[in-house]
Design a protein around this motif. Structure first.
Motif, PDB file in Angstrom:
ATOM      1  N   UNK A   1       0.660  -1.213  -0.096  1.00  0.00           N
ATOM      2  CA  UNK A   1      -0.108   0.227   0.069  1.00  0.00           C
ATOM      3  C   UNK A   1       0.802   1.266   0.054  1.00  0.00           C
ATOM      4  N   UNK A   2       2.271   1.023  -0.472  1.00  0.00           N
ATOM      5  CA  UNK A   2       3.001   2.311  -0.376  1.00  0.00           C
ATOM      6  C   UNK A   2       2.554   3.446  -1.070  1.00  0.00           C
ATOM      7  N   UNK A   3       2.238   3.101  -2.327  1.00  0.00           N
ATOM      8  CA  UNK A   3       1.695   4.206  -3.325  1.00  0.00           C
ATOM      9  C   UNK A   3       0.346   4.150  -3.627  1.00  0.00           C
TER      10      UNK A   3
ATOM     11  N   UNK B   1       9.171   8.909   0.669  1.00  0.00           N
ATOM     12  CA  UNK B   1       9.528   8.096   1.674  1.00  0.00           C
ATOM     13  C   UNK B   1       9.205   8.625   3.001  1.00  0.00           C
ATOM     14  N   UNK B   2       9.041   9.887   3.475  1.00  0.00           N
ATOM     15  CA  UNK B   2       8.831  10.139   4.502  1.00  0.00           C
ATOM     16  C   UNK B   2       7.468  10.621   4.929  1.00  0.00           C
ATOM     17  N   UNK B   3       6.604  10.901   4.145  1.00  0.00           N
ATOM     18  CA  UNK B   3       5.166  11.548   4.478  1.00  0.00           C
ATOM     19  C   UNK B   3       4.316  10.410   4.341  1.00  0.00           C
ATOM     20  N   UNK B   4       3.535  10.369   5.591  1.00  0.00           N
ATOM     21  CA  UNK B   4       2.479   9.407   5.718  1.00  0.00           C
ATOM     22  C   UNK B   4       1.015  10.078   5.156  1.00  0.00           C
ATOM     23  N   UNK B   5       0.347   9.242   4.722  1.00  0.00           N
ATOM     24  CA  UNK B   5      -0.916   9.609   4.348  1.00  0.00           C
ATOM     25  C   UNK B   5      -1.754   9.804   5.743  1.00  0.00           C
ATOM     26  N   UNK B   6      -2.287  11.148   6.062  1.00  0.00           N
ATOM     27  CA  UNK B   6      -3.117  11.150   7.312  1.00  0.00           C
ATOM     28  C   UNK B   6      -4.476  10.950   6.884  1.00  0.00           C
ATOM     29  N   UNK B   7      -4.841  10.764   5.622  1.00  0.00           N
ATOM     30  CA  UNK B   7      -6.340  10.649   5.276  1.00  0.00           C
ATOM     31  C   UNK B   7      -7.146  11.703   4.719  1.00  0.00           C
TER      32      UNK B   7
END
Lengths: 200, 130
Positions: free
Chosen positions: A48-50, A163-169
């Protein structure tokens, strides 16, 4: 410096060209290994990376640095990157503008220098040329530094969003609800533009 | 493809912004016409009572010189008057000395073949008495 940027440009484009080359067996085998690794991987997060949102974020960040991070919910980081990029970029442009202005001034002074008929007059104009040259060189250095800084922020922004930013929705405050509608309307004898709101 | 287009656009803008600075011209006025250096100076009095000052100077490359402008000031080294000299020697005896003593200031500048006035010499001070 041009060669440096051309080299970076080639380095960035090269992997995408190789990736498109299907005849490369080595690349293909690596891709196959990667697929196998994906299949046996327990960690589902790697698959689910991208997500579609992250790809959108990467594209947004490539166009406007920081916008991808903001889109993914990291608004403070996104704003900092945007300010950093445009701050350095604008300063580089100001330095570039000053530099071209000074070069124009040097051209005018050079024409004046060539028209002078005495040593004393020529020396006075030459001192002005020298002073302008020193300031022009300082602007040139400033432009180099801030162009590099701007490029650095842009590259960091791309690395960060990948690489460093997560999806917060999805943000709850988005304007995609059907409860609130905005429309242009006319009302009776009223001549003008009216705004009609359909509130829930 | 879309990604490549963005990279091309981005790096094109950077390449445009990284234009090299233009070199400035080399100064020509320093060696265009040589600077005169003072040689011997003789102070004398003529038979009619006038001061006669013989001034000599030299330049490193006389072939670049058309003629010379000699500047003279009396007692005050701010208001100079000039006269032209074809050679590097000049006898100045064009004034009467009313006072017992007088201070004279001289400097000379060479004029090039294109009439460019070169760097002036140092100012010399001559103290003459009757």
């Amino acid at each position: 410096m041009k060669q440096f940027f051309i080299l970076i440009f080639i380095l960035i484009l090269t992997p995408s060209f190789f990736a498109n080359d299907g005849s490369n067996k080595e690349t293909k085998s690596k891709l196959e290994l990667l697929e196998e690794f994906k299949n046996i991987s327990i960690n589902k997060k790697s698959e689910e990376r991208f997500t579609k949102r992250q790809i959108n974020g990467i594209i947004l960040s490539a166009i406007v640095p920081g916008s991808g991070q903001s889109y993914l919910g990291n608004t403070v980081k996104g704003a900092a990157i945007t300010i950093g990029f445009f701050g350095t970029g604008v300063y580089a442009m100001i330095a570039h503008n000053n530099m071209t202005g000074r070069e124009d001034r040097i051209k005018v002074l050079t024409a004046e220098y060539n028209s002078k008929g005495t040593f004393i007059e020529a020396e006075a104009v030459w001192k002005k040329i020298e002073a302008e040259r020193i300031l022009r060189d300082e602007d040139y250095k400033r432009r180099q530094i801030f162009t590099f800084a701007s490029l650095g922020v842009w590259l960091y922004n791309i690395i960060d969003v990948i690489f460093l930013t997560s999806d917060k929705g999805v943000d709850s405050f988005v304007f995609n609800s059907n409860d609130v509608k905005i429309d242009l309307a006319s009302h009776g004898n009223y001549n003008g533009i009216a705004l009609k709101l359909f509130l829930p | 493809m879309k990604k490549n287009f963005i990279f091309v656009l981005f790096f094109s803008l950077i390449l445009i912004a990284c234009s090299e600075k233009e070199e400035i011209i080399s100064p020509t006025h320093y060696d265009r016409v040589p600077k005169p250096n003072w040689g011997t100076i003789n102070v004398d009095t003529t038979a009619t009572g006038k001061l006669s000052i013989t001034l000599n100077w030299s330049v490193s490359s006389p072939e670049k010189v058309r003629d010379y402008d000699l500047y003279r000031a009396v007692n005050n080294p701010t208001s100079f008057v000039s006269r032209t000299a074809a050679t590097s020697t000049l006898v100045d005896s064009l004034f009467d000395v009313n006072a017992d003593s007088i201070r004279l200031y001289y400097y000379v500048a060479a004029k090039g073949l294109d009439r460019f006035v070169g760097e002036p010499s140092d100012i010399i001070e001559i103290f003459a008495t009757k």
